[in-house]
Design an enzyme around this catalytic site. Structure first.
Site, PDB file in Angstrom:
ATOM      1  N   HIS A  62      12.410 -47.650  73.708  1.00 24.84           N
ATOM      2  CA  HIS A  62      11.022 -48.029  74.016  1.00 24.84           C
ATOM      3  C   HIS A  62      10.075 -46.847  73.771  1.00 24.84           C
ATOM      4  CE1 HIS A  62       7.801 -50.076  76.340  1.00 24.84           C
ATOM      5  NE2 HIS A  62       7.514 -48.835  76.750  1.00 24.84           N
ATOM      6  N   GLU A  63      10.390 -45.692  74.314  1.00 20.51           N
ATOM      7  CA  GLU A  63       9.513 -44.526  74.167  1.00 20.51           C
ATOM      8  C   GLU A  63       9.437 -44.062  72.709  1.00 20.51           C
ATOM      9  OE1 GLU A  63       7.450 -43.797  76.460  1.00 20.51           O
ATOM     10  OE2 GLU A  63       8.428 -44.957  78.039  1.00 20.51           O
ATOM     11  N   HIS A  66       6.900 -45.995  70.904  1.00 21.99           N
ATOM     12  CA  HIS A  66       5.540 -45.457  71.028  1.00 21.99           C
ATOM     13  C   HIS A  66       5.318 -44.333  70.016  1.00 21.99           C
ATOM     14  CE1 HIS A  66       4.346 -47.830  74.387  1.00 21.99           C
ATOM     15  NE2 HIS A  66       5.146 -47.247  75.273  1.00 21.99           N
ATOM     16  N   HIS A  72       2.411 -51.403  73.632  1.00 20.26           N
ATOM     17  CA  HIS A  72       3.106 -52.424  74.415  1.00 20.26           C
ATOM     18  C   HIS A  72       2.731 -53.804  73.883  1.00 20.26           C
ATOM     19  CE1 HIS A  72       3.252 -49.356  77.840  1.00 20.26           C
ATOM     20  NE2 HIS A  72       4.473 -49.494  77.360  1.00 20.26           N
TER      21      HIS A  72
END
Length: 179
Positions: A62-63, A66, A72
């Site tokens: 997830h990170e 980014h 998101h």
């Protein structure tokens, strides 16, 4: 990194042994006190960072999403066509993680036309995290988000797939023109 390179054409290179002259790179740190966070997209002036306060695989995926430019899923400009956000249950420190981006800032919708992705590694679960010293929601028994029909979806980050969805991979390959 393997989760992203398995489904995209992205390649990650360990530059930790190259010293200060390595050029553009992402500094990954492991500090539980800093939480899980990363800047969205390349940060030339401030420097690119990614901190993993929790070493779960899904959190890292997830990170890293980014750092490679993904927002998101729940902040898409068209999200109100798909989901409802219960802002009354979201604590003040976390509300910004649910604010929509403007249509002009939304590459997912504008350039690539992808539909809302309930399987995205970039989507928080309906019943999101409510433990610890900085909880996202006030009440764990009430979902932060639901589909328009009131149904919920699971957690792709901590307890789910822990990997990018096919739509996540499509976005990355298209955004970077590496199909």
């Amino acid at each position: 990194m393997k989760a992203w390179s398995d489904v995209t054409k992205l390649k990650f290179i360990d530059v930790s042994g190259y010293g200060s002259g390595i050029g553009t790179h992402v500094r990954i740190t492991f500090n539980a006190n800093e939480g899980n966070r990363a800047a969205v997209g390349y940060q030339a002036i401030a420097g690119q960072y990614c901190n993993l306060g929790n070493r779960g695989v899904g959190v890292a995926v997830h990170e890293l999403g980014h750092t490679i430019g993904m927002n998101h899923e729940q902040i898409r400009s068209d999200r109100d066509n798909y989901i409802k956000i219960n802002f009354n249950n979201i604590t003040p420190n976390w509300k910004s993680q649910y604010y929509k981006v403007g249509v002009g800032q939304d590459a997912l919708v504008n350039a690539y036309g992808t539909g809302f992705d309930y399987k995205s590694i970039m989507l928080y679960p309906s019943r999101t995290y409510c433990t610890g010293s900085n909880p996202i929601v006030y009440n764990c028994n009430i979902p932060a988000m639901t589909r328009l029909n009131g149904s919920e979806w699971g957690d792709n980050i901590y307890n789910g797939t822990n990997k990018p969805s096919s739509a996540d991979a499509f976005w990355v390959n298209t955004y970077y023109n590496i199909q």
